[in-house]
Design a protein around this motif. Structure first.
Motif, short mmCIF file in Angstrom:
data_model
loop_
_atom_site.label_atom_id
_atom_site.label_comp_id
_atom_site.label_asym_id
_atom_site.label_seq_id
_atom_site.Cartn_x
_atom_site.Cartn_y
_atom_site.Cartn_z
N LEU A 1 1.15 -0.63 -0.24
CA LEU A 1 0.24 -0.27 0.44
C LEU A 1 1.05 1.27 -0.28
N ALA A 2 2.08 1.30 0.67
CA ALA A 2 3.02 2.54 0.99
C ALA A 2 3.15 3.03 -0.84
N ALA A 3 3.94 1.43 -1.30
CA ALA A 3 4.18 2.14 -2.73
C ALA A 3 3.27 2.01 -3.47
N LEU A 4 2.17 2.08 -3.53
CA LEU A 4 0.95 2.23 -4.37
C LEU A 4 1.27 3.92 -3.86
N GLN A 5 0.16 4.11 -2.85
CA GLN A 5 0.81 6.12 -2.48
C GLN A 5 2.07 6.68 -2.58
N ALA A 6 2.88 6.09 -2.73
CA ALA A 6 4.63 6.16 -3.11
C ALA A 6 4.24 6.89 -5.03
N GLY A 7 3.22 5.60 -5.95
CA GLY A 7 3.84 5.71 -7.01
C GLY A 7 2.10 6.81 -7.53
N VAL A 8 1.50 7.35 -6.79
CA VAL A 8 0.56 8.07 -6.59
C VAL A 8 0.54 9.86 -6.53
N GLU A 9 1.80 9.91 -5.64
CA GLU A 9 2.70 10.70 -5.58
C GLU A 9 3.85 10.86 -7.00
#
Length: 369
Positions: free
Chosen positions: A257-265
């Protein structure tokens, strides 16, 4: 009243009820790896680096598919997931029995987050949320006992039933991802998200959320009733299961999930789209029926939600249509109407919808690179 799974999110939920009961406090074993067609077909993001737009789109599709095995209907689920991917907190507002609690628990499980629930009541204290210092006779010393806020996803159920003093205990946690108890500041886990539910119909024995706390929620969503086909499907699923619990499996592994959120950024937003968000928010401040419009925090929420919706669709750019799709959940709860507008039955949702029709939309090519 709290419910806290200190190590693992639960994997079984109720499909058609939200009331407390023995089954809701059970803590079944969490699966060690995702299984089933909803998770195996999706390319997995590397937990150590930001996910790509395609990975985010596939992972989002897998999470929503898994959640919808327990939650019937509820189109707002996509925006709820976008809110989590954008790093925000969510307020679900509707009458009891529409699946708000179930949606929050199912999202936490599918996203691989530790889950804790606080059942808000008039006698709930701030320490019941944040934790407190407890005397340990064996050590003859005080030690800190963490409250349910120390989790990945906190459900504040019926938040408008608890007094303002306890509501405010969540403000620091939501804004700073930390809590301060007895002068000591303690960081919360990452990711950390709050999903609160509220019943807008009942007013007796309730405490409306102040504007300052409403502004901390990135989005507010109305769940709504199922249509005839949806409610029939809910009943058919319940009869087919032959039990109350409906299983929800974990889709994302720890760190994903942290990787997905970083991708959104990583998703850029063109200046014309940014200006469109600014114009929409500014229009809420000058609307005749609005006493206090959305703050710059509302503009930021609008941009972040639109960006998350764009990348969930597999795009690495944001369009004005993405902004329009999240304008109501991002802005409506931040508006304070004039007494005249309130007396006339005007709603903040109607105000934002009207502004979407009148604020000029940038050209379709403005957001393409």
């Amino acid at each position: 009243m709290t419910e806290h799974d200190a190590g693992h999110p639960p994997t079984h939920h109720h499909e058609d009820v939200e009331a407390d009961g023995p089954g809701e406090h059970a803590k079944p074993t969490r699966p060690t790896a995702p299984t089933g067609p909803s998770s195996s077909a999706a390319p997995r993001p590397a937990a150590s680096q930001p996910a790509t737009a395609d990975e985010i789109a596939h992972a989002s599709e897998a999470v929503l598919a898994e959640v919808r095995t327990a939650v019937v209907g509820m189109p707002a689920l996509s925006t709820a997931l976008a809110c989590v991917l954008a790093g925000g907190h969510l307020l679900l507002e509707d009458v009891p029995g529409t699946g708000k609690t179930l949606a929050a628990r199912s999202l936490a499980t599918a996203l691989g987050l530790d889950f804790a629930r606080v059942q808000c009541t008039p006698d709930l204290l701030p320490s019941d949320v944040t934790g407190s210092m407890v005397f340990d006779p064996a050590r003859t010393a005080f030690e800190f006992r963490p409250g349910p806020v120390f989790t990945g996803m906190l459900l504040a159920d019926e938040i408008n039933r608890t007094p303002p003093k306890t509501q405010s205990a969540l403000l620091e946690a939501m804004a700073e991802r930390q809590v301060t108890v007895e002068g000591v500041t303690r960081p919360l886990p990452h990711p950390f998200h709050v999903i609160a539910t509220s019943n807008p119909v009942e007013h007796e024995g309730t405490y409306p959320l102040p504007e300052a706390q409403l502004d901390r929620f990135m989005a507010r969503l109305a769940v709504g009733y199922l249509d005839g086909e949806g409610e029939t499907a809910l009943l058919e699923r319940r009869l087919a299961r032959r039990q109350e619990a409906a299983p929800v499996r974990t889709v994302l592994r720890p760190g994903e999930l942290a990787a997905l959120q970083a991708g959104v950024e990583q998703v850029a937003v063109e200046r014309d789209v940014l200006r469109y968000c600014v114009d929409l928010t500014a229009a809420t401040r000058s609307a005749r029926s609005v006493e206090v419009g959305a703050s710059p925090r509302g503009t930021q929420a609008l941009v972040l939600l639109a960006r998350a919706c764009a990348v969930m669709a597999g795009r690495d750019y944001t369009t004005p249509e993405d902004v329009k799709s999240v304008a109501v959940p991002a802005l409506a709860h931040r508006l304070v109407l004039t007494p005249q507008a309130w007396a006339a039955g005007t709603s903040p949702v109607a105000v934002v919808a009207d502004l979407l029709d009148h604020v000029p939309t940038p050209g379709a090519t403005a957001s393409l690179r």
